[in-house]
Design a protein around this motif. Structure first.
Motif, PDB file in Angstrom:
ATOM      1  N   GLY A 195      -6.107   7.755   3.624  1.00  0.00           N
ATOM      2  CA  GLY A 195      -6.502   6.357   3.726  1.00  0.00           C
ATOM      3  C   GLY A 195      -6.721   5.869   5.141  1.00  0.00           C
ATOM      4  O   GLY A 195      -6.290   6.482   6.119  1.00  0.00           O
ATOM      5  N   SER A 212      -0.450  -4.480  -1.761  1.00  0.00           N
ATOM      6  CA  SER A 212      -1.802  -3.921  -1.729  1.00  0.00           C
ATOM      7  C   SER A 212      -2.433  -3.986  -3.110  1.00  0.00           C
ATOM      8  O   SER A 212      -1.748  -4.065  -4.132  1.00  0.00           O
ATOM      9  CB  SER A 212      -1.777  -2.470  -1.225  1.00  0.00           C
ATOM     10  N   ASP A 228      -1.341   5.077   0.740  1.00  0.00           N
ATOM     11  CA  ASP A 228      -1.283   4.550  -0.626  1.00  0.00           C
ATOM     12  C   ASP A 228      -2.184   3.322  -0.708  1.00  0.00           C
ATOM     13  O   ASP A 228      -2.524   2.720   0.304  1.00  0.00           O
ATOM     14  CB  ASP A 228       0.145   4.142  -1.008  1.00  0.00           C
ATOM     15  N   LEU A 229      -2.533   2.937  -1.912  1.00  0.00           N
ATOM     16  CA  LEU A 229      -3.277   1.696  -2.119  1.00  0.00           C
ATOM     17  C   LEU A 229      -3.060   1.252  -3.559  1.00  0.00           C
ATOM     18  O   LEU A 229      -3.505   1.913  -4.496  1.00  0.00           O
ATOM     19  CB  LEU A 229      -4.773   1.885  -1.838  1.00  0.00           C
ATOM     20  N   LEU A 231      -9.092   4.448   0.298  1.00  0.00           N
ATOM     21  CA  LEU A 231      -8.301   5.648   0.036  1.00  0.00           C
ATOM     22  C   LEU A 231      -9.245   6.665  -0.596  1.00  0.00           C
ATOM     23  O   LEU A 231      -9.854   6.388  -1.638  1.00  0.00           O
ATOM     24  CB  LEU A 231      -7.140   5.315  -0.901  1.00  0.00           C
ATOM     25  N   HIS A 288      -9.107  -1.749   3.142  1.00  0.00           N
ATOM     26  CA  HIS A 288      -8.396  -0.477   3.033  1.00  0.00           C
ATOM     27  C   HIS A 288      -9.168   0.417   2.072  1.00  0.00           C
ATOM     28  O   HIS A 288      -9.542  -0.003   0.978  1.00  0.00           O
ATOM     29  CB  HIS A 288      -6.984  -0.760   2.496  1.00  0.00           C
ATOM     30  N   SER A 293      -4.764  -4.269   1.862  1.00  0.00           N
ATOM     31  CA  SER A 293      -3.316  -4.089   1.958  1.00  0.00           C
ATOM     32  C   SER A 293      -2.803  -4.842   3.172  1.00  0.00           C
ATOM     33  O   SER A 293      -3.544  -5.075   4.137  1.00  0.00           O
ATOM     34  CB  SER A 293      -2.951  -2.604   2.073  1.00  0.00           C
ATOM     35  N   ARG A 301      -7.386   1.785   7.272  1.00  0.00           N
ATOM     36  CA  ARG A 301      -7.612   0.342   7.253  1.00  0.00           C
ATOM     37  C   ARG A 301      -8.627  -0.033   8.326  1.00  0.00           C
ATOM     38  O   ARG A 301      -8.919   0.752   9.236  1.00  0.00           O
ATOM     39  CB  ARG A 301      -6.298  -0.413   7.496  1.00  0.00           C
ATOM     40  N   GLY A 338      -5.931  -2.147  -5.201  1.00  0.00           N
ATOM     41  CA  GLY A 338      -6.994  -1.158  -5.116  1.00  0.00           C
ATOM     42  C   GLY A 338      -7.839  -1.113  -6.373  1.00  0.00           C
ATOM     43  O   GLY A 338      -7.343  -1.352  -7.480  1.00  0.00           O
TER      44      GLY A 338
END
Length: 608
Positions: A65, A124, A116-117, A209, A207, A108, A67, A126
């Motif tokens: 991931g 967060s 992670d997301l 991933l 963000h 996030s 940002r 996703g």
């Protein structure tokens, strides 16, 4: 009309009068993916908008991931886009085709784990290509599937005072509000809330991933973003006074690397994770083979009574991942914690060599033997996770407590050594006693080179270089009973490449020490002596085989067949058996070091 989870209709917010920040010209500030706020295996392209991750070997199973460089807080309605431009070629025959190339897009808070997301914690959100919305580790059906060629726009509304919201569009089609959330001080702390000490902890950031895909981000119209009606491009948050910058790189001399040192189950990971939680300002990156297993996110990997089965199958991938990340870490100025046993002095020196400009700290976790046994039993009961007793014995036998570089006799690079449980003196007393109680085969050997080999030689036979047996005589024709070699053996012998690849650990050993004779310090490590024995055996076999091959070639060209005496066959059988014993011992030692992370795995083009 799109529907959000829960069955309520969801529409984009009503259009608002255009703000001066909504014009179609260049935006007031540039936002891009943040190379200082991404996983170590994530690569940000030169434009700052292209993102992709390593995907060879075990990395194919990993999510990675990143940002953006700017987040938002206080208020506003902003959006950004993510276009999936390509799939990366991977070998994942054990994985369903639909799970090999995935992308998750969302936002996030800046203190949320970038790997992670929408998973653990509520900081967060996703939206994934499998048509799932993720939040707090829960996954809901939402929107539509997406993949290569699709553009997803994520829109965040912090203006609605009752509840903030997040929604998405696919290729210009609004999919509806995905989730409402509390942005106040009672929730994410984004609106009408004090700023935290690290400002990025009080803002949400774009963000992504990724798993084996390449993406291009869009934060402004200049980047190709087509904003959703009622939302501004993400970069407009600067003009509105709602933007917050993410973290930036420090200089290497301002960074530190903490190396955990201790036997399995001593409490190293527990201490390291606590250090990460208690010092968010340092943004520590944890590195270890078990952490690599976690990054692969293999379902059930650490489930009780299932650890051993999966561990054996995936440890090679995890070790490759760790070694690659360790190499990259030395080039990326961050604060690191190396969470492995690190009981071998030579391995500590090797691992830290690339971190020359960092402040280096050894953290020794050495509980009392009773406490160590208790922790090991607890870990085994809760996780089904056990390290073989033989491997623990070998680590104990070769455990050397680290010294800081200013201590007499130290050859290690540590600026500081911390003992977090027993003191140095108490740890040394207990370690000496643990070594004394080890099975004899695990204890390190002492004395000169020949005495260091005594135990191995008595178990396996005479040394290949000791001169006990006379050199082989291939051509004693007519003096003894002769045997004609099978044609298959002749063909194989003549076709065999003598100078082919050798195992990487032998090659590395010979490069560092061409004599293949252990130093006095290395003689104290019986397993290292086994490695030297195996290396000399292998190189000795190669040298003798070259002579044997020349003999076979000459005889075959002269006679059309090859004969050798029976004594030669008997001596060759003994030498082969002995070489097999030495090589097996060396491989066992290497396997233990790879298993515990003390030795790097071979590059893909090396013979193992």
């Amino acid at each position: 009309m799109a529907t959000r989870p829960g069955g309520e209709t969801a529409q984009p917010p009503p259009k608002r009068p255009r703000h001066h920040g909504d014009h179609a010209g260049p935006e007031p500030a540039r936002v891009q993916l943040n190379p200082a706020d991404c996983n170590l295996d994530f690569d940000v392209g030169a434009s700052g908008l292209r993102g992709e991750a390593l995907h060879g070997g075990g990395f194919a199973y990993c999510w990675s991931g990143a940002r953006a460089t700017a987040g938002v807080r206080r208020g506003g309605r902003y959006c950004f886009g993510c276009r999936v431009v390509a799939e990366q070629a991977v070998e994942m025959d054990d994985t369903e085709a639909g799970q090999r190339h995935l992308c998750r897009v969302g936002v996030s808070r800046g203190d949320y784990p970038v790997g992670d997301l929408g998973e653990a914690g509520g900081h967060s959100f996703g939206f994934g290509g499998t048509r799932k919305l993720s939040h707090q580790g829960r996954f809901f059906d939402y929107g539509a599937r997406f993949g290569v060629g699709d553009t997803i726009v994520c829109a965040v509304d912090l203006d609605t005072k009752s509840m903030a919201s997040i929604g998405f569009a696919k290729n210009g089609e609004w999919l509806g509000i995905a989730k409402y959330f509390d942005a106040s001080h009672k929730g994410l702390g984004l609106v009408d809330a004090p700023v935290r000490p690290m400002q990025w902890e009080s803002a949400i950031f774009p963000h992504v991933l990724l798993k084996n895909v390449v993406v291009e981000m869009q934060f402004s119209r200049e980047d190709g973003l087509e904003p959703i009606d009622g939302y501004k491009p993400w970069t407009s948050a600067f003009a509105d006074g709602n933007a917050v910058f993410g973290p930036v790189f420090d200089e290497q001399k301002e960074c530190e690397v903490m190396m955990m040192v201790g036997l399995p189950a001593s409490g190293k990971s527990t201490w390291a994770e606590k250090q990460v939680r208690e010092h968010p300002e340092k943004r520590f990156v944890l590195l270890g083979t078990n952490l690599a297993l976690d990054q692969m996110k293999v379902p059930g990997l650490l489930r009780k009574n299932n650890y051993g089965e999966h561990f054996d199958r995936l440890m090679d991938h995890a070790t490759q991942i760790f070694n690659t990340l360790l190499d990259r870490a030395a080039k990326i100025p961050r604060n690191y914690i190396l969470d492995q046993t690190n009981v071998y002095k030579s391995a500590r020196i090797r691992k830290l060599r690339p971190f020359a400009n960092y402040y280096k700290i050894a953290v020794v976790v050495f509980p009392s033997p009773n406490e160590l046994n208790s922790r090991a039993a607890k870990r085994s009961k809760e996780m089904g996770k056990d390290v073989p007793a033989e491997a623990v014995d070998q680590m104990t036998a070769n455990f050397v407590l680290p010294l800081s570089k200013d201590m007499p006799g130290s050859k290690e690079p540590f600026d500081e050594v911390i003992f977090v449980e027993l003191s140095r003196d108490d740890a040394q007393i207990n370690l000496d006693e643990m070594k004394r109680l080890l099975p004899r085969a695990s204890a390190p050997s002492h004395g000169n080179v020949s005495s260091a080999y005594t135990r191995t030689v008595s178990a396996a036979g005479p040394s290949l270089s000791s001169g006990v047996e006379p050199p082989m005589n291939y051509s004693a024709v007519g003096e003894k009973r002769m045997t004609r070699l099978p044609q298959e053996e002749i063909d194989w012998t003549l076709a065999h490449v003598v100078d082919g690849p050798v195992p990487y650990y032998y090659e590395s050993l010979k490069r560092e020490n061409p004599s293949l004779l252990p130093s006095p310090e290395e003689q104290m490590d019986s397993s290292k002596v086994d490695l030297y024995n195996g290396a000399r055996a292998l190189y000795g076999v190669r040298e003798r085989f070259a002579k044997y091959q020349a003999f076979v070639r000459a005889e075959y060209e002269k006679r059309g067949y090859v004969e050798v005496d029976d004594d030669f066959l008997a001596r060759r059988a003994r030498r082969r058996a002995y070489s097999d014993v030495l090589c097996a011992k060396a491989k066992e030692y290497v396997a233990q070091l790879v298993h515990t992370g003390e030795l790097l795995v071979a590059p893909r083009n090396h013979h193992v």
